[in-house]
Motif scaffolding. Structure first.
Motif, PDB file in Angstrom:
ATOM      1  N   ARG A 156      39.637  35.057  39.627  1.00  0.00           N
ATOM      2  CA  ARG A 156      40.933  35.610  38.808  1.00  0.00           C
ATOM      3  C   ARG A 156      41.408  33.271  38.538  1.00  0.00           C
ATOM      4  O   ARG A 156      42.795  33.989  38.425  1.00  0.00           O
ATOM      5  CB  ARG A 156      41.801  36.312  39.532  1.00  0.00           C
ATOM      6  CG  ARG A 156      40.995  37.580  40.276  1.00  0.00           C
ATOM      7  CD  ARG A 156      41.756  38.767  40.091  1.00  0.00           C
ATOM      8  NE  ARG A 156      43.315  37.743  40.646  1.00  0.00           N
ATOM      9  CZ  ARG A 156      43.099  37.907  42.627  1.00  0.00           C
ATOM     10  NH1 ARG A 156      41.795  38.202  43.066  1.00  0.00           N
ATOM     11  NH2 ARG A 156      43.579  37.450  43.566  1.00  0.00           N
ATOM     12  N   THR A 159      39.307  33.877  32.467  1.00  0.00           N
ATOM     13  CA  THR A 159      40.087  35.145  31.789  1.00  0.00           C
ATOM     14  C   THR A 159      38.643  36.547  32.066  1.00  0.00           C
ATOM     15  O   THR A 159      39.132  37.570  31.496  1.00  0.00           O
ATOM     16  CB  THR A 159      40.544  34.897  30.723  1.00  0.00           C
ATOM     17  OG1 THR A 159      39.363  34.678  29.345  1.00  0.00           O
ATOM     18  CG2 THR A 159      41.698  34.639  30.328  1.00  0.00           C
ATOM     19  N   ILE A 170      43.139  32.605  32.909  1.00  0.00           N
ATOM     20  CA  ILE A 170      44.340  32.863  33.229  1.00  0.00           C
ATOM     21  C   ILE A 170      45.998  32.817  32.697  1.00  0.00           C
ATOM     22  O   ILE A 170      46.527  31.720  33.570  1.00  0.00           O
ATOM     23  CB  ILE A 170      44.414  34.286  34.426  1.00  0.00           C
ATOM     24  CG1 ILE A 170      43.183  34.881  34.529  1.00  0.00           C
ATOM     25  CG2 ILE A 170      45.660  35.249  34.425  1.00  0.00           C
ATOM     26  CD1 ILE A 170      42.800  35.357  35.926  1.00  0.00           C
ATOM     27  N   PHE A 267      46.584  39.383  39.371  1.00  0.00           N
ATOM     28  CA  PHE A 267      46.079  39.839  38.454  1.00  0.00           C
ATOM     29  C   PHE A 267      45.126  40.480  38.632  1.00  0.00           C
ATOM     30  O   PHE A 267      44.206  41.086  37.913  1.00  0.00           O
ATOM     31  CB  PHE A 267      45.738  38.230  38.074  1.00  0.00           C
ATOM     32  CG  PHE A 267      46.080  37.410  37.243  1.00  0.00           C
ATOM     33  CD1 PHE A 267      47.000  37.563  36.346  1.00  0.00           C
ATOM     34  CD2 PHE A 267      46.183  35.574  38.025  1.00  0.00           C
ATOM     35  CE1 PHE A 267      48.827  36.427  36.162  1.00  0.00           C
ATOM     36  CE2 PHE A 267      46.747  34.801  37.551  1.00  0.00           C
ATOM     37  CZ  PHE A 267      47.972  34.959  36.719  1.00  0.00           C
ATOM     38  N   GLU A 269      45.135  44.083  39.009  1.00  0.00           N
ATOM     39  CA  GLU A 269      44.833  44.777  37.651  1.00  0.00           C
ATOM     40  C   GLU A 269      43.900  44.875  36.616  1.00  0.00           C
ATOM     41  O   GLU A 269      43.839  45.608  36.370  1.00  0.00           O
ATOM     42  CB  GLU A 269      45.777  45.674  37.445  1.00  0.00           C
ATOM     43  CG  GLU A 269      46.801  44.534  36.850  1.00  0.00           C
ATOM     44  CD  GLU A 269      47.846  43.243  37.473  1.00  0.00           C
ATOM     45  OE1 GLU A 269      48.341  42.659  36.925  1.00  0.00           O
ATOM     46  OE2 GLU A 269      47.885  42.807  38.726  1.00  0.00           O
ATOM     47  N   GLN A 270      43.691  43.297  36.487  1.00  0.00           N
ATOM     48  CA  GLN A 270      43.342  42.905  35.610  1.00  0.00           C
ATOM     49  C   GLN A 270      42.032  43.473  35.387  1.00  0.00           C
ATOM     50  O   GLN A 270      40.908  42.681  34.275  1.00  0.00           O
ATOM     51  CB  GLN A 270      43.737  41.529  34.464  1.00  0.00           C
ATOM     52  CG  GLN A 270      44.971  41.825  34.399  1.00  0.00           C
ATOM     53  CD  GLN A 270      45.854  39.817  34.321  1.00  0.00           C
ATOM     54  OE1 GLN A 270      44.638  39.359  33.483  1.00  0.00           O
ATOM     55  NE2 GLN A 270      46.815  39.583  34.812  1.00  0.00           N
ATOM     56  N   ASP A 271      40.895  42.919  36.670  1.00  0.00           N
ATOM     57  CA  ASP A 271      39.627  43.350  36.955  1.00  0.00           C
ATOM     58  C   ASP A 271      39.507  43.875  37.329  1.00  0.00           C
ATOM     59  O   ASP A 271      39.338  44.477  39.115  1.00  0.00           O
ATOM     60  CB  ASP A 271      39.426  41.537  37.412  1.00  0.00           C
ATOM     61  CG  ASP A 271      38.135  41.370  38.186  1.00  0.00           C
ATOM     62  OD1 ASP A 271      37.424  42.399  38.445  1.00  0.00           O
ATOM     63  OD2 ASP A 271      37.648  40.116  37.536  1.00  0.00           O
TER      64      ASP A 271
END
Length: 336
Positions: A156, A159, A170, A267, A269-271
């Motif tokens: 993380r 991106t 990111i 971050f 929740e983005q992965d």
């Protein structure tokens, strides 16, 4: 003119909190754990060890000392931590993750040492200064190596898949991306067949220097939980930095009397991978609390601490994250 400018800066810039002095009463290192292993049936070779030197005869057959673990320690001049802090690193890395950050700032080793904690950093079995064993003769597998792209895309910082090629980070990341290449210089091979040896070495370390608090990152959290189950009386608390594995889910009774703090960065929740890791942790801690244990999982963004990668001990706000740990330990009577 210069004097007036300096005076103006002192008046308008916010005062920086003064760090406690770094005063050490003792330091050293040792190896712990390990066993003897014998290799037979390998051919004898002649090898030139240096340009222009005469060849020497190398016989690889014989007895080796393997599966040991390197440990480095520092003791403060004035101890305020009631027990030592044992720092256990994650996969593909060594104890250097807790030292100076890749961009030259102070790491957690000295941050906690300044505050009166004895600190122990280790290189797990088959990592760093713990050395290697011959493979496949002794270690029955080849090591896994990490490319430069792997942590960037997986921890993380970037991106996601493919972001290393374009160096896309990111937005808002706290990782010092300008020093990323220096970070990758510390990556080391890892084996997937040395877990038992690593667990044994960590357990021996705990029995030698404990009672202690274990601060473990990622893969190191598995060893911390295993060692705590094996000898719960020597673990005063566990601090798990984005733990990725938890061992046998039904074996919770030994952990009931050990306070546990788990920290998660930003971050997630983005992965999808990290969302699954976070969910596994939530399930484990819920089961532990249901069994009578003491577990607190903290999402740092909920504390308005934002931008942290999987490597929060290296992030630009690593001192702020360390402060969360320090406050939690002090609230449990482990610091005076």
């Amino acid at each position: 003119m210069l004097r007036a400018l300096l005076l103006w800066l002192l008046l308008v810039l916010p005062a920086r909190a003064e760090e406690p002095p770094l005063l050490v009463s003792g330091m050293g290192s040792f190896h712990i754990g390990g066993r003897e292993a014998t290799v037979t049936g390998r051919p004898v070779r002649e090898v030139t060890l240096a340009p222009g030197a005469r060849p020497v005869r190398i016989d690889p057959n014989g007895t080796y000392r393997v599966d040991g673990m390197y440990v480095q320690f520092h003791h403060p001049a004035q101890r305020r931590g009631r027990v030592p802090l044992l720092f256990w690193h994650g996969g593909g890395m060594t104890g250097v993750v807790w030292e100076t950050t890749p961009d030259g700032r102070e790491g957690w080793q000295t941050w906690f040492l300044r505050r009166g904690w004895s600190v122990y950093l280790s290189d797990a079995v088959e990592r760093g200064r713990s050395g290697w064993a011959m493979f496949p003769d002794i270690t029955p597998a080849e090591p896994i190596f990490l490319t430069m792209a792997d942590p960037w895309e997986r921890f993380r910082i970037g991106t996601g898949p493919g972001s290393w090629r374009s160096r896309s980070a990111i937005p808002g990341t706290q990782f010092p991306t300008d020093a990323y290449e220096r970070f990758t210089a510390q990556l080391v091979p890892r084996w997937i067949v040395t877990d038992a040896a690593a667990t044994e070495a960590y357990t021996q370390l705990l029995r030698q220097v404990g009672p202690a608090v274990v601060v473990a990152h990622a893969q190191g959290s598995l060893y911390a939980l295993r060692a705590a189950r094996a000898d719960p009386g020597r673990v005063r608390a566990l601090v798990l930095i984005e733990p990725t594995s938890f061992g046998a889910p039904e074996d919770l009774q030994a952990l009931r009397g050990i306070p546990i703090l788990a920290l998660y960065g930003d971050f997630i929740e983005q992965d999808p991978r990290w969302s699954a890791v976070h969910e596994r942790g939530a399930q484990f801690f819920e089961a532990l609390r249901a069994a009578g244990g003491q577990a607190e999982a903290v999402d740092l963004p909920a504390r308005d601490i934002r931008g942290n990668s999987h490597l929060m001990m290296m992030d630009r706000n690593n001192a702020q994250v360390a402060g969360v740990i320090q406050e939690w330990l002090a609230a449990r009577g482990l610091w005076e």
